[in-house]
Design a protein around this motif. Structure first.
Motif, mmCIF file in Angstrom:
data_model
loop_
_atom_site.group_PDB
_atom_site.id
_atom_site.type_symbol
_atom_site.label_atom_id
_atom_site.label_comp_id
_atom_site.label_asym_id
_atom_site.label_seq_id
_atom_site.Cartn_x
_atom_site.Cartn_y
_atom_site.Cartn_z
ATOM 1 N N GLU A 52 0.844 -1.196 0.000
ATOM 2 C CA GLU A 52 0.000 0.000 0.000
ATOM 3 C C GLU A 52 0.876 1.241 0.000
ATOM 4 N N TRP A 54 1.475 5.391 0.400
ATOM 5 C CA TRP A 54 0.994 6.473 1.266
ATOM 6 C C TRP A 54 1.746 7.748 0.908
ATOM 7 N N SER A 63 -3.626 7.288 2.087
ATOM 8 C CA SER A 63 -3.430 6.141 1.205
ATOM 9 C C SER A 63 -3.562 6.549 -0.263
ATOM 10 N N THR A 66 -3.699 0.262 -3.027
ATOM 11 C CA THR A 66 -2.981 -0.990 -2.793
ATOM 12 C C THR A 66 -2.722 -1.715 -4.108
ATOM 13 N N GLU A 94 0.688 -4.530 3.987
ATOM 14 C CA GLU A 94 -0.541 -4.552 4.778
ATOM 15 C C GLU A 94 -1.274 -5.893 4.621
#
Length: 292
Positions: A52, A54, A63, A66, A94
């Motif tokens: 993921e 960020w 975010s 993903t 994650e």
């Protein structure tokens, strides 16, 4: 005639209101911009985990989306205002089913934006440029001195007294070290650890060690019994490859992760109970670029 004109005017009014509402909705859609990732050497994580991205905006993580496949370049649509004001990009690992909106501790890449791009690397995991290691072949967990080539222990006995054999940096949260012996092309773990000067996590529970005890208080393994299917223990680690990898924690894979800071192929005539120096591993760092 008057009734027909009234209905026509009413219809035009409804159409006008409908169009106006659609235009307003379109006008209220927030503007987005493209974020492009070009990252090297990442490995697929399996079904249980995803990567993921960020961006850090005013000190808080936002975010960017993903992904599980590791083909690049890869693009994401991000709110333009947030992307323009982002200071840093971070990539984390994650759970695939993740109820926590915050980034996990297992962060693998990071870099600050300079104008429209960020050069990211894995130094936030640790800097392995000065990593070094030594191990011996020995089987201290049994009383049989005829199978000493079937165990590997990451210690240095050059001076006659055993000391830690691995010089490795402390890892950031979410990561552990793991030792491996690659036997006939298959890596078999020696156990995970965070402190090279202490026994690894499976010192007391290893199914492979002998029945005499847990061995010295350093990472390592004796491959003496309960061999995996297709293998025979005791074995001979001469001519085999010894690896130290860096693993995400938790980890759902039985194979070494991408980061492998130390490696050594043992000489076929190596002497047991003698210190063997490790060399640089195939992947000491990960890198890439992120463009906005």
């Amino acid at each position: 005639m008057i009734r027909k004109m009234y209905l026509a005017v009413l219809a035009l009014g409804v159409l006008s209101v409908s169009c106006s509402s659609d235009d307003d909705a379109t006008a209220q859609q927030p503007e987005t911009s493209t974020l492009t990732l070009n990252l090297s050497d990442l490995e697929a994580l399996g079904n249980d985990f995803v990567y993921e991205g960020w961006i850090i905006v005013d000190g808080s993580p936002v975010s960017t989306g993903t992904f599980s496949d590791v083909t690049f370049p890869k693009t994401f649509q991000v709110l333009s205002a947030q992307l323009a004001s982002a200071s840093t990009f971070v990539l984390s690992i994650e759970p695939a089913l993740d109820l926590d909106p915050a980034p996990a501790a297992t962060k693998i890449l990071a870099g600050d934006f300079v104008d429209s791009s960020a050069n990211v690397n894995s130094n936030l995991v640790a800097d392995f440029s000065a990593a070094a290691g030594t191990f011996i072949l020995a089987t201290p967990t049994d009383a049989d001195n005829t199978n000493e080539e079937s165990g590997v222990w990451f210690l240095d006995n050059t001076t006659g007294t055993a000391v830690a054999g691995l010089d490795l940096p402390a890892l950031s949260d979410g990561w552990v070290y793991e030792g491996w012996a690659v036997i006939n092309g298959t890596p078999i773990s020696t156990g995970t650890f965070t402190d090279p000067a202490m026994a690894d996590a499976n010192a007391a529970s290893s199914p492979y060690k002998g029945d005499l005890g847990n061995g010295p208080g350093y990472p390592g393994e004796d491959y003496l019994q309960n061999a995996p299917t297709g293998f025979t223990f005791p074995t001979d680690l001469r001519g085999k490859t010894i690896v130290i990898s860096v693993e995400p924690s938790p980890d759902n894979s039985t194979a070494p992760f991408t980061l492998k800071p130390l490696l050594k192929t043992v000489a076929t005539d190596a002497t047991v109970h003698t210190s063997i120096a490790m060399g640089t591993g195939p992947v000491q760092s990960l890198s890439g670029t992120v463009n906005r």
